[in-house]
Design a protein around this motif. Sequence first.
Motif, PDB file in Angstrom:
ATOM      1  N   MET A   1       0.831  -1.197   0.000  1.00 61.38           N
ATOM      2  CA  MET A   1       0.000   0.000   0.000  1.00 61.38           C
ATOM      3  C   MET A   1       0.871   1.255   0.000  1.00 61.38           C
ATOM      4  O   MET A   1       0.629   2.196  -0.765  1.00 61.38           O
ATOM      5  CB  MET A   1      -0.925  -0.005   1.221  1.00 61.38           C
ATOM      6  CG  MET A   1      -1.807   1.220   1.360  1.00 61.38           C
ATOM      7  SD  MET A   1      -2.879   1.144   2.807  1.00 61.38           S
ATOM      8  CE  MET A   1      -1.668   1.279   4.126  1.00 61.38           C
ATOM      9  N   VAL A   2       1.887   1.246   0.840  1.00 56.52           N
ATOM     10  CA  VAL A   2       2.790   2.400   0.922  1.00 56.52           C
ATOM     11  C   VAL A   2       3.541   2.583  -0.390  1.00 56.52           C
ATOM     12  O   VAL A   2       3.720   3.705  -0.881  1.00 56.52           O
ATOM     13  CB  VAL A   2       3.769   2.236   2.096  1.00 56.52           C
ATOM     14  CG1 VAL A   2       4.789   3.363   2.111  1.00 56.52           C
ATOM     15  CG2 VAL A   2       3.008   2.198   3.425  1.00 56.52           C
ATOM     16  N   GLU A   3       3.974   1.458  -0.998  1.00 56.24           N
ATOM     17  CA  GLU A   3       4.696   1.528  -2.274  1.00 56.24           C
ATOM     18  C   GLU A   3       3.827   2.096  -3.389  1.00 56.24           C
ATOM     19  O   GLU A   3       4.336   2.734  -4.323  1.00 56.24           O
ATOM     20  CB  GLU A   3       5.197   0.134  -2.658  1.00 56.24           C
ATOM     21  CG  GLU A   3       6.340  -0.365  -1.775  1.00 56.24           C
ATOM     22  CD  GLU A   3       6.670  -1.819  -2.036  1.00 56.24           C
ATOM     23  OE1 GLU A   3       6.051  -2.412  -2.960  1.00 56.24           O
ATOM     24  OE2 GLU A   3       7.535  -2.370  -1.324  1.00 56.24           O
ATOM     25  N   LEU A   4       2.513   1.860  -3.312  1.00 57.73           N
ATOM     26  CA  LEU A   4       1.593   2.388  -4.321  1.00 57.73           C
ATOM     27  C   LEU A   4       1.335   3.881  -4.141  1.00 57.73           C
ATOM     28  O   LEU A   4       0.640   4.494  -4.958  1.00 57.73           O
ATOM     29  CB  LEU A   4       0.268   1.628  -4.282  1.00 57.73           C
ATOM     30  CG  LEU A   4       0.249   0.239  -4.926  1.00 57.73           C
ATOM     31  CD1 LEU A   4      -1.061  -0.472  -4.623  1.00 57.73           C
ATOM     32  CD2 LEU A   4       0.444   0.353  -6.442  1.00 57.73           C
ATOM     33  N   GLY A   5       1.855   4.445  -3.079  1.00 51.20           N
ATOM     34  CA  GLY A   5       1.671   5.875  -2.846  1.00 51.20           C
ATOM     35  C   GLY A   5       0.406   6.219  -2.086  1.00 51.20           C
ATOM     36  O   GLY A   5       0.030   7.389  -2.000  1.00 51.20           O
ATOM     37  N   ILE A   6      -0.276   5.192  -1.536  1.00 53.79           N
ATOM     38  CA  ILE A   6      -1.472   5.449  -0.726  1.00 53.79           C
ATOM     39  C   ILE A   6      -1.033   5.760   0.692  1.00 53.79           C
ATOM     40  O   ILE A   6      -0.431   4.922   1.369  1.00 53.79           O
ATOM     41  CB  ILE A   6      -2.428   4.238  -0.738  1.00 53.79           C
ATOM     42  CG1 ILE A   6      -2.916   3.958  -2.163  1.00 53.79           C
ATOM     43  CG2 ILE A   6      -3.605   4.464   0.201  1.00 53.79           C
ATOM     44  CD1 ILE A   6      -3.783   2.722  -2.289  1.00 53.79           C
ATOM     45  N   GLU A   7      -1.310   6.960   1.131  1.00 52.01           N
ATOM     46  CA  GLU A   7      -0.904   7.364   2.475  1.00 52.01           C
ATOM     47  C   GLU A   7      -1.814   6.703   3.501  1.00 52.01           C
ATOM     48  O   GLU A   7      -3.039   6.870   3.466  1.00 52.01           O
ATOM     49  CB  GLU A   7      -0.999   8.887   2.613  1.00 52.01           C
ATOM     50  CG  GLU A   7      -0.455   9.409   3.931  1.00 52.01           C
ATOM     51  CD  GLU A   7      -0.450  10.923   3.990  1.00 52.01           C
ATOM     52  OE1 GLU A   7      -0.314  11.458   5.103  1.00 52.01           O
ATOM     53  OE2 GLU A   7      -0.595  11.566   2.929  1.00 52.01           O
ATOM     54  N   PRO A   8      -1.255   5.905   4.404  1.00 57.59           N
ATOM     55  CA  PRO A   8      -2.087   5.203   5.394  1.00 57.59           C
ATOM     56  C   PRO A   8      -2.919   6.174   6.220  1.00 57.59           C
ATOM     57  O   PRO A   8      -2.412   7.178   6.714  1.00 57.59           O
ATOM     58  CB  PRO A   8      -1.060   4.470   6.262  1.00 57.59           C
ATOM     59  CG  PRO A   8       0.159   4.352   5.405  1.00 57.59           C
ATOM     60  CD  PRO A   8       0.176   5.590   4.563  1.00 57.59           C
ATOM     61  N   SER A   9      -4.186   5.860   6.338  1.00 59.97           N
ATOM     62  CA  SER A   9      -5.098   6.678   7.142  1.00 59.97           C
ATOM     63  C   SER A   9      -5.237   6.053   8.526  1.00 59.97           C
ATOM     64  O   SER A   9      -4.686   4.983   8.816  1.00 59.97           O
ATOM     65  CB  SER A   9      -6.471   6.742   6.466  1.00 59.97           C
ATOM     66  OG  SER A   9      -7.067   5.452   6.440  1.00 59.97           O
ATOM     67  N   LEU A  10      -5.998   6.715   9.371  1.00 60.04           N
ATOM     68  CA  LEU A  10      -6.253   6.162  10.697  1.00 60.04           C
ATOM     69  C   LEU A  10      -6.950   4.809  10.612  1.00 60.04           C
ATOM     70  O   LEU A  10      -6.715   3.921  11.436  1.00 60.04           O
ATOM     71  CB  LEU A  10      -7.104   7.144  11.509  1.00 60.04           C
ATOM     72  CG  LEU A  10      -6.344   8.276  12.212  1.00 60.04           C
ATOM     73  CD1 LEU A  10      -7.309   9.324  12.725  1.00 60.04           C
ATOM     74  CD2 LEU A  10      -5.487   7.732  13.351  1.00 60.04           C
ATOM     75  N   GLU A  11      -7.823   4.643   9.586  1.00 59.64           N
ATOM     76  CA  GLU A  11      -8.510   3.362   9.410  1.00 59.64           C
ATOM     77  C   GLU A  11      -7.517   2.245   9.113  1.00 59.64           C
ATOM     78  O   GLU A  11      -7.652   1.126   9.622  1.00 59.64           O
ATOM     79  CB  GLU A  11      -9.550   3.455   8.292  1.00 59.64           C
ATOM     80  CG  GLU A  11     -10.778   4.274   8.622  1.00 59.64           C
ATOM     81  CD  GLU A  11     -10.548   5.770   8.461  1.00 59.64           C
ATOM     82  OE1 GLU A  11      -9.429   6.169   8.061  1.00 59.64           O
ATOM     83  OE2 GLU A  11     -11.484   6.540   8.741  1.00 59.64           O
ATOM     84  N   HIS A  12      -6.526   2.537   8.281  1.00 61.89           N
ATOM     85  CA  HIS A  12      -5.513   1.524   7.968  1.00 61.89           C
ATOM     86  C   HIS A  12      -4.693   1.178   9.206  1.00 61.89           C
ATOM     87  O   HIS A  12      -4.422  -0.007   9.468  1.00 61.89           O
ATOM     88  CB  HIS A  12      -4.588   2.026   6.852  1.00 61.89           C
ATOM     89  CG  HIS A  12      -5.285   2.264   5.557  1.00 61.89           C
ATOM     90  ND1 HIS A  12      -5.408   3.510   4.989  1.00 61.89           N
ATOM     91  CD2 HIS A  12      -5.912   1.417   4.703  1.00 61.89           C
ATOM     92  CE1 HIS A  12      -6.070   3.418   3.853  1.00 61.89           C
ATOM     93  NE2 HIS A  12      -6.386   2.158   3.654  1.00 61.89           N
ATOM     94  N   TYR A  13      -4.291   2.189   9.948  1.00 59.90           N
ATOM     95  CA  TYR A  13      -3.549   1.919  11.174  1.00 59.90           C
ATOM     96  C   TYR A  13      -4.404   1.108  12.148  1.00 59.90           C
ATOM     97  O   TYR A  13      -3.902   0.197  12.821  1.00 59.90           O
ATOM     98  CB  TYR A  13      -3.110   3.235  11.827  1.00 59.90           C
ATOM     99  CG  TYR A  13      -1.858   3.828  11.224  1.00 59.90           C
ATOM    100  CD1 TYR A  13      -0.596   3.349  11.577  1.00 59.90           C
ATOM    101  CD2 TYR A  13      -1.923   4.854  10.286  1.00 59.90           C
ATOM    102  CE1 TYR A  13       0.564   3.889  11.021  1.00 59.90           C
ATOM    103  CE2 TYR A  13      -0.773   5.395   9.720  1.00 59.90           C
ATOM    104  CZ  TYR A  13       0.466   4.914  10.087  1.00 59.90           C
ATOM    105  OH  TYR A  13       1.609   5.438   9.535  1.00 59.90           O
ATOM    106  N   GLY A  14      -5.688   1.436  12.193  1.00 64.84           N
ATOM    107  CA  GLY A  14      -6.591   0.689  13.067  1.00 64.84           C
ATOM    108  C   GLY A  14      -6.663  -0.780  12.691  1.00 64.84           C
ATOM    109  O   GLY A  14      -6.691  -1.665  13.560  1.00 64.84           O
ATOM    110  N   CYS A  15      -6.685  -1.071  11.376  1.00 69.75           N
ATOM    111  CA  CYS A  15      -6.725  -2.461  10.910  1.00 69.75           C
ATOM    112  C   CYS A  15      -5.464  -3.213  11.319  1.00 69.75           C
ATOM    113  O   CYS A  15      -5.524  -4.376  11.745  1.00 69.75           O
ATOM    114  CB  CYS A  15      -6.882  -2.511   9.390  1.00 69.75           C
ATOM    115  SG  CYS A  15      -8.505  -2.026   8.787  1.00 69.75           S
ATOM    116  N   MET A  16      -4.300  -2.561  11.186  1.00 67.27           N
ATOM    117  CA  MET A  16      -3.048  -3.216  11.547  1.00 67.27           C
ATOM    118  C   MET A  16      -2.956  -3.449  13.060  1.00 67.27           C
ATOM    119  O   MET A  16      -2.491  -4.508  13.505  1.00 67.27           O
ATOM    120  CB  MET A  16      -1.859  -2.373  11.078  1.00 67.27           C
ATOM    121  CG  MET A  16      -1.525  -2.528   9.614  1.00 67.27           C
ATOM    122  SD  MET A  16      -1.113  -4.221   9.143  1.00 67.27           S
ATOM    123  CE  MET A  16       0.429  -4.474  10.026  1.00 67.27           C
ATOM    124  N   VAL A  17      -3.403  -2.489  13.837  1.00 65.31           N
ATOM    125  CA  VAL A  17      -3.405  -2.669  15.291  1.00 65.31           C
ATOM    126  C   VAL A  17      -4.340  -3.812  15.667  1.00 65.31           C
ATOM    127  O   VAL A  17      -4.022  -4.657  16.519  1.00 65.31           O
ATOM    128  CB  VAL A  17      -3.825  -1.358  15.993  1.00 65.31           C
ATOM    129  CG1 VAL A  17      -4.032  -1.594  17.489  1.00 65.31           C
ATOM    130  CG2 VAL A  17      -2.777  -0.274  15.773  1.00 65.31           C
TER     131      VAL A  17
END
Length: 703
Positions: free
Chosen positions: A335-351
């Motif tokens: 996702m990061v390599e594609l240039g999509i800046e992680p949002s709070l929702e993405h961080y929430g999913c990883m946590v």
Amino acid sequence: MEEERIARLIEKCPTTRVIRQIHAHVLTRLLPISTLSFLLSKIVGFCALSLHGDIDLARKVFALTPNPNIFSWNSLIRGYSLIGIQSRMPFSLYKKLVRKGYPSANTFTLAFVLKACSNILAFEEGQQVHARVFRSGFGSNSFVQTGLLNFYAKCEDIELAEKVFNEIPERGLVEWSTMISGYATMGLVNEAFGAFREMQTSKVVPDKVTMVSVISACAMAGALDIGRWVHTYIEKQMIEIDIMISSALVNMYAKCGCIEKAKEIFKGMPVKDQKAWSSMIVGLAVHGLSEEALEAFSRMEESKVTPSHVTFIGILSACAHGGLVSEGRRYWSSMVELGIEPSLEHYGCMVDLLCRAGLVDDACSFVQTMPFSPNPVIWRTLLIGCQKNKMFHKGEIAGEQLLALEPTNTENYILLSNFYASASQWDKMSHVRKTMKEKGMKAVPGCTSIEIDGLVHEFVMGDWHHPEAKEIRQVLRVISERVSDSGHEPHISDVLHNVADEEKGIYLCEHSERLAIAYGLLKTKSPAPIRIVKNLRVCIDCHEVTKIISKIYEREIIVRDRVRFHKFVNENELFSTVTRGVVTSCGRHPWVRWKLPAASRDVRLTYVVMHAALIGGGGRMPFAHDEVLSHTPAYVNAGQLNATEGNGLNVENDVWIMVVARLGLENEHPVLGYVRPETEQLVPNYLAYEPPTHMYDAGYTVM
């Protein structure tokens, strides 16, 4: 004549470069002030609203316009609301216009400002505009009324939206669609469908936008029967099923528990855009079909469709539900390599992924790397993870952060109270409850809905105001007796109140999902599945009881809670040659619950023993029981329900057995190790240990 000629040139201007040339030409001509103002207003309108325009240039020209007319003001206000970013500039311009007092705002001004307020959900500002509408006498203007309706619907104040709607004398397609969309946003499927019916009675023909709103309402409420009717209506009325409607149908069927139908519609789509792929991936994720979600993502990449931030929310959720930590980390990097800046929702999913896997320390470290402060959702996830993994100190810190961010959110106090109760910190739990009482807070009650004959019925824990409450009580009493006769012992530890055990059992019996299931058994007959939707997560005891009900009544039960689906299927339908247990979608493997004598259960830990021989229908069945780690695993012969401890294994020596600790729901199953049948010795699951490859061949996923 020259004024009209220049005005026509502005309207037909092909590029910003040409409009700059025209602007320069106008400024170098000695024109009367009125003519100059008129032509500059045309340039402002072009720059603000045209596809070839430039909002910054529009603002500069506007600032240099002598006495800008209302057309210039309206063009700039509308232009800022169309640029695709959440901007408060339209309302700022409107306030400046009101302060100047000239020119006077007209109906277009008010409608444009209301639209801008609805875009950014600026409720207070919108109400100020509404007050101006009353004072200006424009309340009966249809354009303004539609703006007010859309504003209140978008801001989810459904009562005021209904009031505005009822005051509109002639309601057209836009008004009906806006009202239905407002109901859909709030999940009010009965109201949305009722408005749709009334719309038909009024001889207003719905369009694709209307149908998408109705479908969305069905998806939010899990109203499958109404959703199916709407699907049939679309086909009979020959409304074009384009990519927008198809994507909505995929989403609806997935959220109503019919993932196979969702896959069927998705497969039949000739063209699949970003939204269609994302809907399918998210649908598979909430059904716990992690591997299929990952496969769909791979096909999406092969189709050269660029994934969006929503796609990655779905794929990271799939990894979380499947316990796929390494895969989740890999997709994060992609996702990061594609240039999509992680949002709070993405961080929430990883946590969430890390906490579900028991890696709470890793989750805390991950949170510290965030470029912005964690939101309440992330702190809640950490708090729950700490509670499950008995990490009191870190959990207390997460709770303090949560209350600091949202001191008025009742749910946060409930979570912290439950956290202290789970650690038997009764004094601290009482302090949290006392704080809630002093602040006048009340817990959000568990609410479960079920659709019967096209009407959605809602049940709240301990609420007996339903018209058929007497009949529901009778069914619930029979269910409780049959569940108890099956040997089930209530998980009273799930009731985090300092009350007697008997009272805890009563609390559990009146959970809203049990009321809804009882009503489903009362009003429907086999083989119709029972589908319910709950606003909170299902507790462990209700999960186990639902499994037992599914087996006793031989009914398929599909539960959608706040996190995912739980599908309970009587195993006679799927594994009739093997056993008479219950398959659930929360884990891949059927298992039978066996209670050891109370003296043997000094450590409460459920673990599952499973092996590849199940796929071929031979060997021994997966088995689960409450047991201490040091105890010899128990096995059950295929087709039997009685267990014998330490009996021999009639399986080939090259078959490994995976021992999984079942610490909670939702695939939270850390692998303890592997056993070879000839030795029955547990091989610990060290991080460097590679499990046998044929476990994957057999269709199992090492979680």
